[in-house]
Design an enzyme around this catalytic site. Structure first.
Site, PDB file in Angstrom:
ATOM      1  N   LYS A  35       0.844  -1.201   0.000  1.00 40.77           N
ATOM      2  CA  LYS A  35       0.000   0.000   0.000  1.00 40.77           C
ATOM      3  C   LYS A  35       0.875   1.246   0.000  1.00 40.77           C
ATOM      4  O   LYS A  35       2.081   1.164   0.271  1.00 40.77           O
ATOM      5  CB  LYS A  35      -0.916  -0.030   1.230  1.00 40.77           C
ATOM      6  CG  LYS A  35      -0.176   0.021   2.557  1.00 40.77           C
ATOM      7  CD  LYS A  35      -1.120  -0.286   3.729  1.00 40.77           C
ATOM      8  CE  LYS A  35      -0.385  -0.221   5.061  1.00 40.77           C
ATOM      9  NZ  LYS A  35      -1.212  -0.721   6.171  1.00 40.77           N
ATOM     10  N   ARG A 130     -10.888  -0.160  14.817  1.00 41.56           N
ATOM     11  CA  ARG A 130     -10.785   0.603  13.586  1.00 41.56           C
ATOM     12  C   ARG A 130     -11.784  -0.050  12.642  1.00 41.56           C
ATOM     13  O   ARG A 130     -12.972   0.215  12.765  1.00 41.56           O
ATOM     14  CB  ARG A 130      -9.333   0.599  13.099  1.00 41.56           C
ATOM     15  CG  ARG A 130      -8.892   1.899  12.500  1.00 41.56           C
ATOM     16  CD  ARG A 130      -7.407   1.944  12.220  1.00 41.56           C
ATOM     17  NE  ARG A 130      -6.908   0.770  11.509  1.00 41.56           N
ATOM     18  CZ  ARG A 130      -5.644   0.630  11.097  1.00 41.56           C
ATOM     19  NH1 ARG A 130      -4.758   1.591  11.311  1.00 41.56           N
ATOM     20  NH2 ARG A 130      -5.256  -0.456  10.466  1.00 41.56           N
ATOM     21  N   TYR A 261      18.064  29.228   9.920  1.00 45.24           N
ATOM     22  CA  TYR A 261      16.885  29.953  10.400  1.00 45.24           C
ATOM     23  C   TYR A 261      16.759  29.853  11.918  1.00 45.24           C
ATOM     24  O   TYR A 261      16.975  28.782  12.495  1.00 45.24           O
ATOM     25  CB  TYR A 261      15.618  29.387   9.761  1.00 45.24           C
ATOM     26  CG  TYR A 261      15.481  29.736   8.297  1.00 45.24           C
ATOM     27  CD1 TYR A 261      15.357  31.060   7.888  1.00 45.24           C
ATOM     28  CD2 TYR A 261      15.480  28.737   7.336  1.00 45.24           C
ATOM     29  CE1 TYR A 261      15.228  31.371   6.542  1.00 45.24           C
ATOM     30  CE2 TYR A 261      15.352  29.046   5.990  1.00 45.24           C
ATOM     31  CZ  TYR A 261      15.223  30.364   5.598  1.00 45.24           C
ATOM     32  OH  TYR A 261      15.101  30.662   4.269  1.00 45.24           O
ATOM     33  N   MET A 309      13.902  24.309   3.587  1.00 52.64           N
ATOM     34  CA  MET A 309      13.131  23.671   2.517  1.00 52.64           C
ATOM     35  C   MET A 309      14.003  22.819   1.599  1.00 52.64           C
ATOM     36  O   MET A 309      13.663  21.689   1.252  1.00 52.64           O
ATOM     37  CB  MET A 309      12.393  24.733   1.691  1.00 52.64           C
ATOM     38  CG  MET A 309      11.523  24.122   0.599  1.00 52.64           C
ATOM     39  SD  MET A 309      10.772  25.339  -0.493  1.00 52.64           S
ATOM     40  CE  MET A 309       9.444  25.931   0.502  1.00 52.64           C
TER      41      MET A 309
END
Ligand code: PLP
Length: 369
Positions: A35, A130, A261, A309
């Site tokens: 999956k 679930r 940062y 990033m």
């Protein structure tokens, strides 16, 4: 030259890890759980290495179609079953076996017109809360399915919530055995943690649970589901994915200099640092704090400062050979053979390996080893 970040899938490791599942659950057939695009590795990329499995388990119908497009003719199991009635047409056409976990799915089957009776996996909610029928509703669900001409074979299934932890599986196995006692059909149990930690007990402890199917996901990809209690080396698993990049800049810091940062890291003395072409837009966790392990030229060092990033920074103390172009392994296997388990990176960032594997960003190219 493209940006140097690269993900690599190791077929040899996938084969090895699959063989480990067979070692731990020798009497069971093994579903390779693929999956989420094989946990981020890519179904097509993993297919050859995993085709020795007895079947593939997943939950997205489009992924099932991709497996059939690869000419896989063996079993495919939709772990969540169908999402709406017309999904059953695809199940008929592609011979997909599917979970039945709620009454609506039985209603849809009863209304489905097909020449090909379906194989279904009736799911018991044995305590996870679930998906699945409660023990009280299980038998009548079975009886309803059993009366349908649309249904060929009914297998029985449940899922463990604590196979990796202290609570274990005994209470759920007991609930499963009680709810399924004297019902015919094959049983499918066990995620990776249950295979590694409990399969011999669960599958051998009771005659009714023998010769079964187990569902192996994360261990196939070379992660210990019960990290940090156990490590991949304890289970003899190998990383199936390497995320690597290179150093594209260096800086020499003096005491008091800060990095990145928020000035989240301050040097307490002279040190050299490297800037790596990998950031959170590549799927590296932004929450990985200073100290998260990384390999530079095969040598273990640490991330320092905030992950940005497109870049992150690493400590080059003790890695004197490192400079522009040096190999950086964020997780997986270095060229030198050194391994950095993804579990260590995930744990440092406050998450689990599953999330990191699945989060490798589309902009990261996959290459051959
Ligand atoms: C994902 C999944 C698995 C595999 O779990 P791992 O922890 O990755 O081994 C097994 N069974 C079901 C129902 C699942 O959804």
């Amino acid at each position: 030259m493209p940006r140097p970040i690269l993900a690599t899938v190791h077929s040899d490791a996938l084969r090895h890890n699959l063989s480990r599942a067979r070692h731990f659950a020798p009497d069971a057939r093994v579903w390779a759980v693929v999956k989420a695009n094989a946990y981020g590795h890519g179904i097509e990329r993993c297919f050859d290495a995993l085709r020795a499995a007895d079947g593939f388990a997943l939950l997205d119908l489009a992924e099932a179609e991709r497996l059939r497009a690869l000419d896989w003719r063996g079993p495919i199991h939709l772990l969540e079953g169908v999402f709406e009635p017309r999904d059953l047409e695809l199940c008929s056409r592609l011979h997909l076996w599917h979970t039945v976990h709620c009454t609506e799915q039985i209603d849809w089957l009863a209304a489905h017109k097909t020449q090909v009776p379906h194989r279904v996996f009736l799911k018991l909610n044995s305590g996870m809360n679930r998906l699945g029928f409660t023990p009280a509703a299980f038998r009548s669900a079975w009886a309803r399915l059993n009366a349908l001409p649309q249904v060929d074979e009914i297998s029985l299934m449940t899922h463990f919530s604590d196979a990796d932890g202290a609570r274990g599986i005994a209470h759920q196995v007991a609930a499963f055995e009680e709810a399924t006692a004297d019902l015919p059909g094959e049983r499918t149990l066990c995620n990776s943690a249950a295979i590694l930690r409990h399969a011999k007990h669960a599958l051998r402890g009771s005659a009714s649970l023998s010769a079964d199917w187990v569902r192996e996901g994360i261990a196939l990809y070379g992660s210990a589901p019960d990290f940090p209690e156990k490590r991949v080396t304890d289970w003899d698993l190998q990383p199936a994915m390497t995320l690597s990049s290179r150093i594209i800049g260096t800086q020499s810091l003096q005491r008091g200099d800060t990095v990145g940062y928020g000035s989240a890291f301050t040097a307490d003395g002279p040190m050299r640092i490297g800037v790596v072409a990998c950031g959170y837009a590549d799927g590296y966790p932004r929450h990985a704090p200073t100290g998260t392990p990384v390999l530079v030229n095969g040598v273990r060092t640490r991330v320092i400062g905030r992950v940005s990033m497109d870049m992150l920074t690493v400590d080059l103390s003790g890695v004197d050979t490192a400079g522009i172009g040096s190999e950086v392994v964020l997780w997986g296997r270095a060229g030198s053979g050194e391994v950095l388990p993804i579990d260590e990176v995930a744990s440092s960032a406050g998450t689990i390996s599953y999330e990191l594997m699945c989060a490798v960003a589309p902009r990261v190219p996959f290459g051959a080893p």
